[in-house]
Design an enzyme around this catalytic site. Sequence first.
Site, PDB file in Angstrom:
ATOM      1  N   ARG A 269       6.522  14.351   6.055  1.00  0.00           N
ATOM      2  CA  ARG A 269       5.275  14.823   5.707  1.00  0.00           C
ATOM      3  C   ARG A 269       4.525  14.628   7.081  1.00  0.00           C
ATOM      4  O   ARG A 269       4.257  13.478   7.362  1.00  0.00           O
ATOM      5  CB  ARG A 269       4.652  14.483   4.445  1.00  0.00           C
ATOM      6  CG  ARG A 269       4.222  13.141   4.283  1.00  0.00           C
ATOM      7  CD  ARG A 269       3.493  13.025   3.099  1.00  0.00           C
ATOM      8  NE  ARG A 269       3.578  11.710   2.607  1.00  0.00           N
ATOM      9  CZ  ARG A 269       3.199  10.760   3.056  1.00  0.00           C
ATOM     10  NH1 ARG A 269       2.159  10.712   4.165  1.00  0.00           N
ATOM     11  NH2 ARG A 269       3.307   9.446   2.492  1.00  0.00           N
ATOM     12  N   HIS A 273      -0.440  11.169   2.571  1.00  0.00           N
ATOM     13  CA  HIS A 273      -0.041  11.450   1.311  1.00  0.00           C
ATOM     14  C   HIS A 273      -0.469  12.276   0.295  1.00  0.00           C
ATOM     15  O   HIS A 273      -0.012  13.244  -0.213  1.00  0.00           O
ATOM     16  CB  HIS A 273       0.258   9.947   0.372  1.00  0.00           C
ATOM     17  CG  HIS A 273       0.700   9.989  -1.104  1.00  0.00           C
ATOM     18  ND1 HIS A 273       1.858  10.252  -1.290  1.00  0.00           N
ATOM     19  CD2 HIS A 273      -0.331  10.164  -2.030  1.00  0.00           C
ATOM     20  CE1 HIS A 273       1.855  10.561  -2.624  1.00  0.00           C
ATOM     21  NE2 HIS A 273       0.772  10.279  -3.272  1.00  0.00           N
ATOM     22  N   TYR A 282      -0.296   3.121   7.824  1.00  0.00           N
ATOM     23  CA  TYR A 282       1.105   2.818   7.619  1.00  0.00           C
ATOM     24  C   TYR A 282       2.044   3.495   8.523  1.00  0.00           C
ATOM     25  O   TYR A 282       3.277   2.928   8.207  1.00  0.00           O
ATOM     26  CB  TYR A 282       1.318   2.940   6.036  1.00  0.00           C
ATOM     27  CG  TYR A 282       1.011   4.256   5.535  1.00  0.00           C
ATOM     28  CD1 TYR A 282      -0.114   4.546   4.904  1.00  0.00           C
ATOM     29  CD2 TYR A 282       2.142   5.367   5.686  1.00  0.00           C
ATOM     30  CE1 TYR A 282      -0.334   5.813   4.440  1.00  0.00           C
ATOM     31  CE2 TYR A 282       1.678   6.441   5.305  1.00  0.00           C
ATOM     32  CZ  TYR A 282       0.706   6.662   4.577  1.00  0.00           C
ATOM     33  OH  TYR A 282       0.302   7.943   4.336  1.00  0.00           O
TER      34      TYR A 282
END
Length: 369
Positions: A269, A273, A282
Amino acid sequence: MIKTKKRMFEFDSLLNSVNEYFPMYQVLDETGKVVNTDLMPNLSNEELVDLMERLVWGRTYDKRVTLLNRQGQLGNYAPSGGQEASQLASQYALEKGDYLLPTYRDLPPLIQHGMPLKQAFLWYKGHMDGNNFPADFAAMPAQVIIGAQYTQAAGVALGFKKRGRKNVVMTYIGDGGTSQGDFYEGINFAGAFNAPAIFIVQNNLFGISTPRYKQTKAKTLAQKAIAAGIPGIQVDGMDPLAIYTAVKEARKYAIAGNGPVLIETMTFRYGPHTMSDDPKRYRGQELVAEWEKRDCLIRMRNYLSEKGLWSDEKENEVIEATKIQIKDALAEVANAEPQKISEFLKIMYEEAPQNIQEQIKIYEEKERA
Ligand SMILES: Cc1ncc(C[n+]2csc(CCOP(=O)(O)OP(=O)(O)O)c2C)c(N)n1
């Protein structure tokens, strides 16, 4: 001299041999060249173009909804950009009456399966009508509880089998979701009862901010199928043709009475998120750039252009049509009745228990005031 004792079991080599059994299947490479003619799906030129249009629709949808969310026009959103091949080519391989159980990230395949766009937007706004499906729509509302859709899929598939219905049930989960108990229960139950289910694991490398390698020690997620005694395969999740073939074949296998199949799609993706996290915290930009090179649109664009079936002009037409479709649906949403808590309570049970009946009365009075 100390004698080193010979090891009785080759534990390490046993573990490392797993990858040999789970190769990643591909039809188109990153440039759109056919690398495996044996897996080429049986699609006409029109169908190939139709599939590409859906992928472009999916990308445009993701970009527009991300923007609308940033403008505060919609509630929370789980971006799907990057996962179009995994989501939309898998849905494209379904037939009429096949049942879909999506997650919060799978609104695009749910819309392609027949949910009106307006309803998807109501869902993002938390409006109950976003979940209110007609009885003949073969899908469940997008699931937010991680893993719950896997056990439900097993149940629906068993129902199909018991009724002799020649349809499959297809459900999605993320890589993180495969660490959830429901995942194992779902595949085990469907396997034990030979239920016609297709379990898709969309391995997009992160469960929120947790990288796949910290989530599980398993070498592949496809191998988790083996514990349930069902076949598991790993497919290039950026390759629409490989995914289409995998689902079509799994469908045939399941409908013939052999039981479920698990398909791990290696995807990514591009966005966060959900709109409330910052992916820069991250994952590095190099990783994103690496995956962008594998994009499904580049592959299909090159593959179809080579055959004279696609052009920039055609792509722009699809993009513009999608933007209009979204604008119209938003206008419809603006005219939707605001939801009432009493209505919400009324559709919870066929026969409301006494405490719910009391609450309905209380809210009706408040709403009249
Ligand atoms: C049972 C349950 N536990 C925790 C959460 C909170 N939660 C929402 S999304 C998510 C991570 C899911 O990651 P993954 O399964 O990899 O799916 P992705 O979002 O990457 O598609 C978690 C833990 C939840 N929704 N349900």
